[in-house]
Write an enzyme that holds these catalytic residues in place. Structure first.
Site, PDB file in Angstrom:
ATOM      1  N   LYS A  70       0.824  -1.297  -0.066  1.00 28.48           N
ATOM      2  CA  LYS A  70      -0.016   0.008   0.046  1.00 28.48           C
ATOM      3  C   LYS A  70       0.715   1.285   0.059  1.00 28.48           C
ATOM      4  CE  LYS A  70      -4.203  -1.751   2.383  1.00 28.48           C
ATOM      5  NZ  LYS A  70      -4.943  -1.623   3.204  1.00 28.48           N
ATOM      6  N   ASP A 106      -9.783   3.045   2.474  1.00 32.05           N
ATOM      7  CA  ASP A 106      -9.970   2.513   3.711  1.00 32.05           C
ATOM      8  C   ASP A 106     -10.584   3.297   5.028  1.00 32.05           C
ATOM      9  OD1 ASP A 106      -8.905  -0.161   3.115  1.00 32.05           O
ATOM     10  OD2 ASP A 106      -6.704   0.718   3.361  1.00 32.05           O
TER      11      ASP A 106
END
Length: 280
Positions: A70, A106
């Site tokens: 990420k 997220d």
């Protein structure tokens, strides 16, 4: 049926065999009769750059990004959404008009899961952990609401580093400390969010951060761990009569936002949620 016209959405991670995202997104594509397919790709860290180039070369329309890529993937993307850049992590990439652009859904996913249960503005929120998930959720909270935020971490120094970064970028204030403050601070908290992997499969027997006797019934407890569905923390909160939120909800809503980014359409949220529970 997969044909030469089928649009491919992927997942880059290492490992990816445990991921629930293929079940969730393929159920949505099938329900909407969209000619898309979601495929997980196990990408070793040393090949991440080549994987991003390959996705572009193969006309893949987009992909999710999970552990451990990420953060590093930002180095290989020509465009990154400002929110993802501030968070310092990307979990969703869209490839359009010859450009790969990174996003982070997220934080949005976590916030939407909480909003389903309780208002967030003007609440005291405690976040456990200071890693990537904590960073995304903290950023989303502070940029969207007026909240009193306290970040607690095993190593307080890491929590303080996150505090400094958030305050510098968002022109706001928050507090940090070690886990030893949790028992004292939980009494006045409204929302508790665990962003650490404590209690995650195969470590279900890890000691939860709090026992039922320590959890006030007015606190909303959100554990971002979704496997198992009921972590030790969620079980203890349920015994205490507190409202709980499974980590599966964050997984669902970050997926909902990613679906919108890739397709420009609203997904069938109920179908996606059913697919997640059926898979588990």
């Amino acid at each position: 049926m997969i044909t030469g016209k089928t649009k491919i959405i992927g997942l880059f991670g290492n490992p990816v065999g445990h991921s629930l995202s293929p079940a969730m997104h393929n159920a949505a594509f099938n329900y909407e009769k969209m000619d898309y397919v979601y495929v997980p790709f196990n990408v070793k860290p040393e090949y991440l750059k080549e994987a991003t180039q390959g996705a572009f070369a193969l006309n893949i329309r987009g992909y999710n990004v999970t552990i451990p890529h990420k953060t590093r993937i930002i180095d290989y993307l020509p465009e990154v959404d400002p929110t993802a850049a501030l968070i310092g992590a990307v979990n969703t990439v869209k490839i359009q008009d010859g450009v790969s652009k990174g996003y982070n859904t997220d934080g949005i996913g976590a916030i939407k899961a909480i909003e389903e249960i309780t208002p967030i503005s003007n609440k005291k929120v405690i976040i456990l952990g200071a890693g990537g998930a904590s960073r995304a959720v903290s950023f989303q909270l502070l940029s969207s609401y007026e909240v009193e935020l306290l970040i607690l971490n095993r190593t307080p120094e890491k929590a303080f580093e996150l505090k400094s970064d958030l305050e510098s970028n968002l022109k706001t204030t928050l507090s940090t400390g070690g886990f030893e403050l949790l028992l004292e601070e939980i009494e006045s908290a409204d929302i508790l969010i665990n962003t650490t992997p404590r209690g995650m499969h195969p470590h279900e027997d890890d000691e939860p951060f709090l026992k039922a006797r320590d959890i006030p019934s007015h606190v909303v407890v959100n554990d971002l761990v979704y496997n198992p569905l009921e972590t030790g923390l969620i079980k203890e909160a349920t015994k205490a009569g507190a409202t709980t939120i499974s980590g599966l909800k964050m997984l669902l809503y970050q997926g909902v936002e990613a679906f919108k980014i890739w397709t420009g359409q609203e997904p069938p949220v109920d179908i996606m949620e059913k697919a997640l529970y059926d898979f588990l």
